[in-house]
Design a protein around this motif. Structure first.
Motif, PDB file in Angstrom:
ATOM      1  N   MET A 160       0.962  -1.108   0.292  1.00 48.45           N
ATOM      2  CA  MET A 160      -0.057   0.057  -0.132  1.00 48.45           C
ATOM      3  C   MET A 160       0.924   1.324   0.038  1.00 48.45           C
ATOM      4  SD  MET A 160      -2.720   1.119   2.737  1.00 48.45           S
ATOM      5  CE  MET A 160      -4.227   0.596   2.416  1.00 48.45           C
ATOM      6  N   PHE A 161       0.701   2.200  -0.944  1.00 42.49           N
ATOM      7  CA  PHE A 161       1.410   3.258  -0.987  1.00 42.49           C
ATOM      8  C   PHE A 161       0.768   4.580  -0.354  1.00 42.49           C
ATOM      9  CE2 PHE A 161       2.326   7.183  -3.672  1.00 42.49           C
ATOM     10  CZ  PHE A 161       3.758   7.105  -3.234  1.00 42.49           C
ATOM     11  N   VAL A 162       1.526   5.248   0.702  1.00 46.34           N
ATOM     12  CA  VAL A 162       1.056   6.241   1.346  1.00 46.34           C
ATOM     13  C   VAL A 162       1.568   7.418   0.978  1.00 46.34           C
ATOM     14  CG1 VAL A 162       1.063   7.236   3.714  1.00 46.34           C
ATOM     15  CG2 VAL A 162       1.050   4.868   3.442  1.00 46.34           C
ATOM     16  N   ARG A 163       0.645   8.290   0.702  1.00 50.58           N
ATOM     17  CA  ARG A 163       0.942   9.700  -0.069  1.00 50.58           C
ATOM     18  C   ARG A 163       1.042  10.827   1.090  1.00 50.58           C
ATOM     19  NH1 ARG A 163      -1.921  12.549  -4.599  1.00 50.58           N
ATOM     20  NH2 ARG A 163      -0.517  14.183  -5.127  1.00 50.58           N
ATOM     21  N   LYS A 164       2.334  11.168   1.150  1.00 47.13           N
ATOM     22  CA  LYS A 164       2.641  12.478   2.336  1.00 47.13           C
ATOM     23  C   LYS A 164       1.906  13.555   1.477  1.00 47.13           C
ATOM     24  CE  LYS A 164       6.562  10.724   4.490  1.00 47.13           C
ATOM     25  NZ  LYS A 164       7.864  11.101   5.062  1.00 47.13           N
ATOM     26  N   ARG A 165       1.130  14.597   2.257  1.00 44.67           N
ATOM     27  CA  ARG A 165       0.737  15.721   1.694  1.00 44.67           C
ATOM     28  C   ARG A 165       1.687  16.854   1.969  1.00 44.67           C
ATOM     29  NH1 ARG A 165      -4.796  17.850   3.893  1.00 44.67           N
ATOM     30  NH2 ARG A 165      -4.859  18.759   1.697  1.00 44.67           N
ATOM     31  N   ARG A 166       1.715  17.337   0.826  1.00 46.82           N
ATOM     32  CA  ARG A 166       2.919  18.710   0.982  1.00 46.82           C
ATOM     33  C   ARG A 166       2.126  19.759   1.746  1.00 46.82           C
ATOM     34  NH1 ARG A 166       6.728  20.106  -3.412  1.00 46.82           N
ATOM     35  NH2 ARG A 166       5.969  18.669  -5.252  1.00 46.82           N
ATOM     36  N   ARG A 167       2.828  20.485   2.471  1.00 46.22           N
ATOM     37  CA  ARG A 167       2.282  21.841   3.211  1.00 46.22           C
ATOM     38  C   ARG A 167       2.778  22.983   2.246  1.00 46.22           C
ATOM     39  NH1 ARG A 167       4.466  21.731   9.027  1.00 46.22           N
ATOM     40  NH2 ARG A 167       2.845  23.372   9.396  1.00 46.22           N
ATOM     41  N   PRO A 168       1.729  24.068   2.073  1.00 49.70           N
ATOM     42  CA  PRO A 168       2.267  25.221   1.199  1.00 49.70           C
ATOM     43  C   PRO A 168       3.231  25.868   1.833  1.00 49.70           C
ATOM     44  CG  PRO A 168       0.162  25.340   2.240  1.00 49.70           C
ATOM     45  CD  PRO A 168       0.568  23.963   2.624  1.00 49.70           C
ATOM     46  N   VAL A 169       4.090  26.387   1.128  1.00 53.61           N
ATOM     47  CA  VAL A 169       5.089  27.360   1.532  1.00 53.61           C
ATOM     48  C   VAL A 169       4.746  28.758   1.930  1.00 53.61           C
ATOM     49  CG1 VAL A 169       7.582  28.292   1.035  1.00 53.61           C
ATOM     50  CG2 VAL A 169       6.985  25.855   0.371  1.00 53.61           C
ATOM     51  N   SER A 170       4.879  29.110   2.939  1.00 53.46           N
ATOM     52  CA  SER A 170       4.490  30.375   3.470  1.00 53.46           C
ATOM     53  C   SER A 170       5.364  31.367   3.331  1.00 53.46           C
ATOM     54  CB  SER A 170       3.594  30.380   4.608  1.00 53.46           C
ATOM     55  OG  SER A 170       4.248  29.881   5.687  1.00 53.46           O
ATOM     56  N   GLU A 171       6.573  31.349   2.848  1.00 51.51           N
ATOM     57  CA  GLU A 171       7.773  32.201   2.921  1.00 51.51           C
ATOM     58  C   GLU A 171       7.643  33.084   1.682  1.00 51.51           C
ATOM     59  OE1 GLU A 171      11.011  30.158   3.722  1.00 51.51           O
ATOM     60  OE2 GLU A 171      10.423  29.582   5.719  1.00 51.51           O
ATOM     61  N   ILE A 172       8.170  34.183   1.482  1.00 54.03           N
ATOM     62  CA  ILE A 172       8.120  35.165   0.299  1.00 54.03           C
ATOM     63  C   ILE A 172       9.613  35.293  -0.007  1.00 54.03           C
ATOM     64  CG2 ILE A 172       7.862  37.398  -0.699  1.00 54.03           C
ATOM     65  CD1 ILE A 172       5.552  37.879   1.279  1.00 54.03           C
ATOM     66  N   ASN A 173       9.789  34.946  -1.395  1.00 52.11           N
ATOM     67  CA  ASN A 173      11.085  35.047  -1.800  1.00 52.11           C
ATOM     68  C   ASN A 173      11.584  36.687  -2.105  1.00 52.11           C
ATOM     69  OD1 ASN A 173      13.705  34.417  -2.894  1.00 52.11           O
ATOM     70  ND2 ASN A 173      13.058  33.230  -4.479  1.00 52.11           N
ATOM     71  N   VAL A 174      12.411  37.139  -1.517  1.00 48.90           N
ATOM     72  CA  VAL A 174      12.738  38.565  -1.553  1.00 48.90           C
ATOM     73  C   VAL A 174      13.740  38.859  -2.427  1.00 48.90           C
ATOM     74  CG1 VAL A 174      11.457  39.241   0.714  1.00 48.90           C
ATOM     75  CG2 VAL A 174      13.939  38.714   0.646  1.00 48.90           C
ATOM     76  N   VAL A 175      14.349  37.869  -2.875  1.00 50.28           N
ATOM     77  CA  VAL A 175      15.811  38.029  -3.837  1.00 50.28           C
ATOM     78  C   VAL A 175      15.410  38.935  -4.963  1.00 50.28           C
ATOM     79  CG1 VAL A 175      17.562  36.926  -5.074  1.00 50.28           C
ATOM     80  CG2 VAL A 175      16.861  36.426  -2.665  1.00 50.28           C
ATOM     81  N   PRO A 176      14.173  38.473  -5.879  1.00 53.39           N
ATOM     82  CA  PRO A 176      13.992  39.355  -6.807  1.00 53.39           C
ATOM     83  C   PRO A 176      13.650  40.906  -6.771  1.00 53.39           C
ATOM     84  CG  PRO A 176      12.745  37.171  -6.832  1.00 53.39           C
ATOM     85  CD  PRO A 176      13.385  37.527  -5.621  1.00 53.39           C
ATOM     86  N   TYR A 177      12.909  41.123  -5.514  1.00 55.74           N
ATOM     87  CA  TYR A 177      12.700  42.315  -5.101  1.00 55.74           C
ATOM     88  C   TYR A 177      13.968  43.271  -4.890  1.00 55.74           C
ATOM     89  CZ  TYR A 177       8.158  40.517  -4.811  1.00 55.74           C
ATOM     90  OH  TYR A 177       6.987  39.711  -5.114  1.00 55.74           O
ATOM     91  N   ILE A 178      14.919  42.614  -4.128  1.00 56.10           N
ATOM     92  CA  ILE A 178      16.071  43.125  -3.934  1.00 56.10           C
ATOM     93  C   ILE A 178      16.980  43.738  -5.290  1.00 56.10           C
ATOM     94  CG2 ILE A 178      18.585  42.834  -2.868  1.00 56.10           C
ATOM     95  CD1 ILE A 178      17.262  41.332  -0.685  1.00 56.10           C
ATOM     96  N   ASP A 179      16.845  42.524  -6.205  1.00 56.59           N
ATOM     97  CA  ASP A 179      17.675  42.772  -7.446  1.00 56.59           C
ATOM     98  C   ASP A 179      17.080  43.950  -8.069  1.00 56.59           C
ATOM     99  OD1 ASP A 179      19.237  40.683  -7.207  1.00 56.59           O
ATOM    100  OD2 ASP A 179      17.906  39.372  -8.189  1.00 56.59           O
ATOM    101  N   VAL A 180      15.608  43.993  -8.234  1.00 56.70           N
ATOM    102  CA  VAL A 180      14.865  45.317  -8.864  1.00 56.70           C
ATOM    103  C   VAL A 180      15.417  46.593  -8.112  1.00 56.70           C
ATOM    104  CG1 VAL A 180      12.543  46.197  -9.173  1.00 56.70           C
ATOM    105  CG2 VAL A 180      13.096  43.774  -9.583  1.00 56.70           C
TER     106      VAL A 180
END
Length: 142
Positions: free
Chosen positions: A1-21
């Motif tokens: 039997m295959f047990v599938r793990k649920r992924r939790r949504p990532v609630s972090e914002i990636n600020v690197v593109p904003y710093i580049d801009v």
């Protein structure tokens, strides 16, 4: 039997593109800031005078260069000489929009006194209640 793990949504914002801009915008503003400064090259007379208070509105600067040509720091053609009638018309229109705007005369130190007086008469006829004279401080080195 295959047990599938649920992924939790990532609630972090990636600020690197904003710093580049932001860095790109900073560089753009640093490069363009010296280009935005416009004006007519005049050698101002040296004198001890009180500067305008910082809370006042930016003044209308009427300039007269060493050749006796008139300029104004208002409008699109700030680097091109103005006819005396045009200068008076533009100043009168600006004062109708903002009646408390200070008006300052920026005259070259080598220009004949008559040219500065004629400019002040033009401004008086345009409805300017009082005119200031722009100078450099004596200790300022260029």
């Amino acid at each position: 039997m295959f047990v599938r793990k649920r992924r939790r949504p990532v609630s972090e914002i990636n600020v690197v593109p904003y710093i580049d801009v932001m860095l790109v915008l900073l560089i753009i503003f640093m490069v363009t800031a010296p280009l935005v400064t416009q004006g007519v090259k005049v050698d101002l007379p040296k004198a001890d005078a009180q500067p305008l208070a910082e809370e006042t509105k930016p003044p209308i600067i009427a300039s007269v260069n060493a050749s006796g040509e008139y300029f104004l720091n208002v409008g699109e053609s700030q680097d091109s000489p103005l006819d005396p009638v045009d200068l008076a018309t533009i100043v009168a229109a600006q004062l109708k929009l903002e009646p408390t705007t200070p008006v300052v005369v920026k005259g070259d130190g080598t220009v004949p006194y008559n040219n500065v007086v004629q400019l002040m008469v033009l401004l008086q006829r345009a409805g300017v209640p009082s005119v200031g004279l722009m100078t450099d401080s004596p200790e300022e080195k260029k």
